[in-house]
Design a protein around this motif. Structure first.
Motif, short mmCIF file in Angstrom:
data_model
loop_
_atom_site.label_atom_id
_atom_site.label_comp_id
_atom_site.label_asym_id
_atom_site.label_seq_id
_atom_site.Cartn_x
_atom_site.Cartn_y
_atom_site.Cartn_z
N SER A 137 -11.78 6.38 2.64
CA SER A 137 -10.37 6.06 2.86
C SER A 137 -9.51 7.29 3.13
N ASP A 168 -5.35 -3.40 -9.17
CA ASP A 168 -5.12 -2.32 -8.20
C ASP A 168 -3.70 -1.77 -8.30
N ARG A 169 -2.73 -2.67 -8.37
CA ARG A 169 -1.32 -2.24 -8.39
C ARG A 169 -1.04 -1.33 -9.58
N ILE A 172 -2.88 2.11 -9.13
CA ILE A 172 -2.21 2.93 -8.12
C ILE A 172 -0.91 3.50 -8.65
N ASN A 173 -0.10 2.67 -9.29
CA ASN A 173 1.18 3.14 -9.83
C ASN A 173 0.97 4.23 -10.88
N ASN A 192 -0.89 7.95 -3.29
CA ASN A 192 -0.51 6.56 -3.05
C ASN A 192 -1.13 6.03 -1.75
N GLY A 193 -1.07 6.82 -0.69
CA GLY A 193 -1.61 6.40 0.60
C GLY A 193 -3.11 6.18 0.55
N ARG A 196 -4.01 3.04 -1.60
CA ARG A 196 -3.67 1.78 -0.93
C ARG A 196 -4.71 1.45 0.15
N ARG A 197 -5.20 2.48 0.82
CA ARG A 197 -6.27 2.24 1.80
C ARG A 197 -7.56 1.83 1.09
N SER A 199 -7.73 0.15 -1.70
CA SER A 199 -7.52 -1.23 -2.11
C SER A 199 -7.64 -2.20 -0.92
N ASP A 200 -6.99 -1.84 0.18
CA ASP A 200 -7.03 -2.70 1.37
C ASP A 200 -8.46 -2.82 1.91
#
Length: 209
Positions: A137, A168-169, A172-173, A192-193, A196-197, A199-200
């Motif tokens: 990622s 995940d949220r 990440i936070n 963060n970026g 998020r990748r 997770s996606d």
């Protein structure tokens, strides 16, 4: 302070030693890593207090010099502003020093130690797969070229997301908050970026499966 938030930070502070020891560590050795992290925090309190005292002394000297050496209003005003800035810096350092003893005390709680050890154990046992997940990622970056602290924050988050069951949220936070505290100016945006990748990408693979 939430127990798991403290545990994440404690695990992160222990990671610098874990990163340099790829062999399988025993539970006792992981406990020793936590103890070393707590001792480092204790030393940090002492250093912060010493720096704050030095800044207060310099601020006091500037105020005294403004009375004895200033050649005019502007010169005196500049010296006073310098003294105020030094005093403010000292106050900020004292604020940090006041937070750390509470943090250190809470690291002795069983639930904190247990979760920190769980994170370290997961990373120890799944390092290669965790690193592969992160590397997949990254955009225009190689994992081994990342700052160590960013790499370790990502490892903690991925360990929670994929092996511990943290949403995940939340993972990440929490990683972003760690990056704000320990990484560089833009470290939290980078973390963060990437996460998020991660997770996606995991959701896409799950849907395909």
């Amino acid at each position: 302070m939430q127990a798991r938030r403290i545990a994440r930070e404690l695990a992160l502070l222990s990671m610098s030693q874990l990163s340099n020891r790829p062999e399988k560590l025993s539970a006792q050795e992981l406990e020793d890593l936590l103890l070393a992290a707590v001792r480092a925090l204790t030393n940090e309190v002492h250093d912060i207090l010493e720096n704050a005292a030095a800044e207060l002394k310099r601020g006091s000297d500037r105020l005294l010099n403004s009375e004895l050496q200033a050649t005019g209003v502007q010169s005196s005003r500049t010296m006073v502003y310098d003294a105020i800035e030094l005093t403010q810096s000292a106050v900020n350092r004292l604020g940090m020093a006041m937070e750390l003893p509470e943090f250190i005390q809470l690291t002795n709680r069983q639930e904190v130690r247990a979760y920190a050890l769980e994170i370290l154990s997961v990373i120890r046992d799944n390092r290669d797969r965790i690193d592969e997940t992160i590397a997949a990622s990254l955009v225009n970056w190689q994992l081994n070229r990342l700052p160590r602290i960013d790499r370790d924050i990502l490892r903690v988050a991925v360990a929670e997301m994929f092996y511990i069951g943290t949403p995940d949220r939340v993972a990440i936070n929490e990683a972003v908050e760690l990056a704000k505290r320990y990484s560089g100016d833009d470290g939290h945006k980078f973390v963060n970026g990437v996460l998020r990748r991660v997770s996606d990408r995991a959701k896409e693979l799950s849907h395909k499966g």
